[in-house]
Design an enzyme around this catalytic site. Structure first.
Site, PDB file in Angstrom:
ATOM      1  N   HIS A 175       0.841  -1.205   0.000  1.00  0.00           N
ATOM      2  CA  HIS A 175       0.000   0.000   0.000  1.00  0.00           C
ATOM      3  C   HIS A 175       0.875   1.255   0.000  1.00  0.00           C
ATOM      4  O   HIS A 175       0.626   2.208  -0.762  1.00  0.00           O
ATOM      5  CB  HIS A 175      -0.904  -0.042   1.233  1.00  0.00           C
ATOM      6  CG  HIS A 175      -1.747   1.185   1.425  1.00  0.00           C
ATOM      7  ND1 HIS A 175      -3.085   1.238   1.095  1.00  0.00           N
ATOM      8  CD2 HIS A 175      -1.444   2.414   1.936  1.00  0.00           C
ATOM      9  CE1 HIS A 175      -3.563   2.437   1.385  1.00  0.00           C
ATOM     10  NE2 HIS A 175      -2.591   3.166   1.904  1.00  0.00           N
ATOM     11  N   GLU A 176       1.904   1.272   0.847  1.00  0.00           N
ATOM     12  CA  GLU A 176       2.771   2.448   0.922  1.00  0.00           C
ATOM     13  C   GLU A 176       3.609   2.605  -0.335  1.00  0.00           C
ATOM     14  O   GLU A 176       3.883   3.724  -0.777  1.00  0.00           O
ATOM     15  CB  GLU A 176       3.666   2.359   2.166  1.00  0.00           C
ATOM     16  CG  GLU A 176       2.898   2.344   3.489  1.00  0.00           C
ATOM     17  CD  GLU A 176       1.934   3.515   3.612  1.00  0.00           C
ATOM     18  OE1 GLU A 176       2.250   4.616   3.130  1.00  0.00           O
ATOM     19  OE2 GLU A 176       0.838   3.323   4.178  1.00  0.00           O
ATOM     20  N   HIS A 179       1.779   4.527  -2.896  1.00  0.00           N
ATOM     21  CA  HIS A 179       1.882   5.977  -2.719  1.00  0.00           C
ATOM     22  C   HIS A 179       3.190   6.510  -3.314  1.00  0.00           C
ATOM     23  O   HIS A 179       3.223   7.600  -3.895  1.00  0.00           O
ATOM     24  CB  HIS A 179       1.810   6.330  -1.241  1.00  0.00           C
ATOM     25  CG  HIS A 179       0.433   6.201  -0.651  1.00  0.00           C
ATOM     26  ND1 HIS A 179      -0.686   6.762  -1.231  1.00  0.00           N
ATOM     27  CD2 HIS A 179       0.000   5.586   0.481  1.00  0.00           C
ATOM     28  CE1 HIS A 179      -1.752   6.499  -0.488  1.00  0.00           C
ATOM     29  NE2 HIS A 179      -1.368   5.781   0.551  1.00  0.00           N
ATOM     30  N   GLU A 259      -6.424   6.794  -1.265  1.00  0.00           N
ATOM     31  CA  GLU A 259      -6.380   5.597  -0.421  1.00  0.00           C
ATOM     32  C   GLU A 259      -7.052   4.416  -1.114  1.00  0.00           C
ATOM     33  O   GLU A 259      -6.569   3.283  -1.035  1.00  0.00           O
ATOM     34  CB  GLU A 259      -7.048   5.872   0.934  1.00  0.00           C
ATOM     35  CG  GLU A 259      -6.260   6.800   1.843  1.00  0.00           C
ATOM     36  CD  GLU A 259      -4.864   6.298   2.119  1.00  0.00           C
ATOM     37  OE1 GLU A 259      -4.699   5.090   2.393  1.00  0.00           O
ATOM     38  OE2 GLU A 259      -3.922   7.102   2.044  1.00  0.00           O
TER      39      GLU A 259
END
Length: 641
Positions: A175-176, A179, A259
């Site tokens: 997930h990070e 980003h 998100e």
């Protein structure tokens, strides 16, 4: 959404944010100017001397100065905060109480975290970010910070480290990484800068109010002046907080959208929903949730994996937890949250599951290319999949232990880097080692020879990952030593009077990621300059590895054919023996390409390498090395698949 589209979307959002910021600043400045003018006119004797119109006309200088000072306060505050946050992800992580995970960490939980981050970096084709743990935070959370992939840092809380299993931790880290790859980090910096600039105005108003109250007590004879100051201070506070109210709404809306994209990307990276879904479920069933205690969670909430606070409604920077889980697991209900306690078994699992050696390295055979393979390679940029993650894990685990340890050692990583740029043909290796012996001594030169022999034995596909793994350890060295390392690598690759294209790319990646070279700024360039630079790059690539002009011409024609009609009739002309000046200039110009242009260029680079409908590991790794110099995160090209 592919990498280039995600980057474009992030830039569009950034432009809209800047536009909204300009409008908001103008409205706030106008409001402050009106309040100051009203206070001066209403609480002084001027109202009895002048009409309102005459007052404005006669005090235009004061009102103009007020507007200018207000603008400087807001813009200056935003620029200051943005500059602080742009100093690198490591600075942000330390500011929030993070403790760096050393490259040679022995603690099993932190070693597991390091391994997961390294595997995601190798799978994504980006340098391994610096890794931090928020030791004082027992909630389950994480964030990525930085202005670009080469200065990024990933931080996780102690709660996430101790409660999540490996699959769940991998989902959070994926997930990070989304980003990082989608351009969200730079967007986050701008959001925080905007909020801080507006907040400074409110804080300035509170300071004026405190001063005015003190003045009212100390001197009753200045009642009118004190009242005017009180009104100005109160107006600044009100305008500041109203501005923050709307800025937070904008921030929340932007963050929620990003998100959802990051959750979806994490599933794409790992091809399994259980990891990230179970991590979210544990947040819901854990007494501490995703809470952040050490700092104001509202300021950084949009950076976090979880909300970090109990904000909900229009200010929530994340979609509701249940909705995020249901997007991954449609059958989930709010009553299904598990009861989560701190489990010491995680440490035992980490000790059992994490090691260096595991899979044996295997040779990747050459396979025939397909007509759409260049497009497939371009589509994989910034979009690693399950196969890339499995490949990265297998590659990391199959590294020889001595090379793996050297990549994580601040003392020996620089010797490993020198080994990576030594002549792979062996023709000039002894001359290069003689330079190392003169500069570093016999003992280190012997160790360098050993690293070189091991690097040569493992194969080309290990070279770029080893360099990516070594960056965190290298960055622990003093800047002066890093400059010396770069100068040594330059001497090594110039020993034979010629510079191999792979060596050149390694050198450029090294200097750009260590911050020791001049970074080419992204700037607007004309169409003609871009086209010339693209053709020159393809010409150098076409000449690389081909003994005959006919083969080079065929490779060049295959690459230019993908660029469009303007390039198809450009004749192939062999370039100079030393292509470095041409490459430097071309790559600097190509940094200014927009994302659509970079995607087209990546297809052309891939088509040049695939002109003979064969793709070998060295050719695939050369494509990745060139992309790394252009800041295109390309996952490993899985030649054997």
């Amino acid at each position: 959404m592919n990498f280039f589209a995600a980057q474009d979307q992030a830039r569009r959002v950034s432009r809209r944010l800047v536009a909204a910021y300009v409008v908001a600043t103008a409205l706030i400045v106008a409001g402050v100017t009106c309040i100051v003018g009203f206070s001066l006119y209403s609480f002084t004797d001027l109202q009895y001397t002048y009409t309102a119109g005459q007052f404005v006309q006669g005090n235009a200088g004061i009102l103009g100065a007020t507007a200018l000072i207000t603008t400087l306060i807001i813009v200056g505050g935003s620029m200051f905060k943005t500059a602080v946050l742009s100093s690198g992800g490591a600075a942000v992580a330390r500011q929030l109480g993070g403790t760096q995970v050393s490259a040679d960490v022995q603690d099993p939980l932190r070693r597991r975290l390091r391994n997961v981050v390294e595997e995601m970096a190798i799978a994504s084709g980006v340098p391994v970010p610096e890794i931090y743990v928020l030791e004082e935070e027992s909630g389950i959370n994480a964030f990525a910070a930085g202005s670009a992939p080469n200065d990024a840092a990933i931080a996780v809380t102690r709660g996430a480290l101790e409660i999540l299993d490996r699959n769940e931790l991998q989902g959070v880290v994926a997930h990070e990484f989304s980003h990082i790859l989608n351009g969200d980090m730079r967007l986050n910096v701008r959001l925080m800068g905007i909020l801080f600039g507006i907040m400074v105005l409110a804080l300035f108003g509170r300071f004026i109010l405190r001063g005015a109250r003190y003045g009212n007590v100390s001197s009753s004879r200045r009642g009118g002046g004190v009242a005017a100051i009180l009104v100005v201070g109160l107006g600044l506070v009100i305008l500041g907080y109203v501005g923050m109210f709307f800025a937070r709404i904008i921030k929340a809306g932007v963050s929620r959208q990003r998100e959802y994209l990051a959750d979806a990307s994490a599933v794409q990276f790992t091809r399994q929903t259980e990891g990230i879904a179970n991590a979210l479920k544990k947040i819901g069933g854990y007494s501490h949730g995703s809470m952040i205690q050490a700092t104001d969670p509202e300021e950084i909430s949009h950076m976090l994996f979880g909300t970090g606070s109990r904000f909900a409604g229009i200010f929530a920077t994340h979609p509701p937890l249940v909705e995020r889980i249901q997007a991954l697991d449609p059958n989930f209900r709010e009553t299904d949250f598990p009861r989560v306690d701190l489990r010491h078994s995680q440490r035992l699992e980490a000790e059992r599951s994490e090691g260096v050696s595991g899979f044996a390295p295997g040779a990747a055979p050459q396979v025939s290319g397909t007509p759409d393979l260049p497009a497939a390679i371009a589509a994989s940029a910034g979009q690693p999949g399950e196969a890339h993650v499995r490949h990265a894990q297998r590659l990391r685990q199959s590294l020889p232990e001595s090379l793996y340890n050297a990549a994580h050692s601040p003392d020996f990583a620089y010797l490993l880097v020198l080994a990576l740029v030594l002549d792979r043909s062996g023709t000039h290796t002894e001359r290069q080692l003689a330079i190392a012996r003169d500069q570093l001594g016999s003992e280190r030169a012997s160790l360098l020879r050993r690293y070189y022999e091991e690097v040569t034995a493992v194969g080309t596909e290990y070279l770029l990952p080893l360099l990516e793994i070594a960056f965190p350890a290298l960055k622990q060295r003093p800047r002066q030593e890093l400059g010396y390392l770069v100068s040594m690598t330059t001497r090594m690759i110039e020993t034979d009077g010629e510079i191999d294209l792979y060596e050149y790319c390694f050198h450029r990646i090294l200097t750009s990621n260590l911050g020791t070279g001049q970074r080419a700024r992204r700037r607007r360039v004309g169409r003609q300059a871009v086209q010339t630079a693209a053709v020159e790059l393809l010409r150098v690539l076409a000449q690389h590895g081909h003994d005959s002009t006919d083969e080079s011409r065929a490779a060049f024609a295959a690459g230019t054919a993908t660029l469009g009609g303007w390039a198809r009739d450009i004749p192939f002309e062999p370039g100079a023996r030393n292509p470095v000046p041409v490459l430097d200039q071309s790559l600097d110009v190509l940094q200014g390409l927009n994302n659509k242009g970079k995607e087209s260029l990546l297809r052309a680079i891939s088509a040049t390498a695939l002109h003979d409908r064969q793709l070998s590991v060295p050719e695939a790794e050369l494509i990745r090395a060139v992309c790394a110099t252009l800041q295109i995160p390309l996952p490993p090209v899985l030649v054997h698949e």
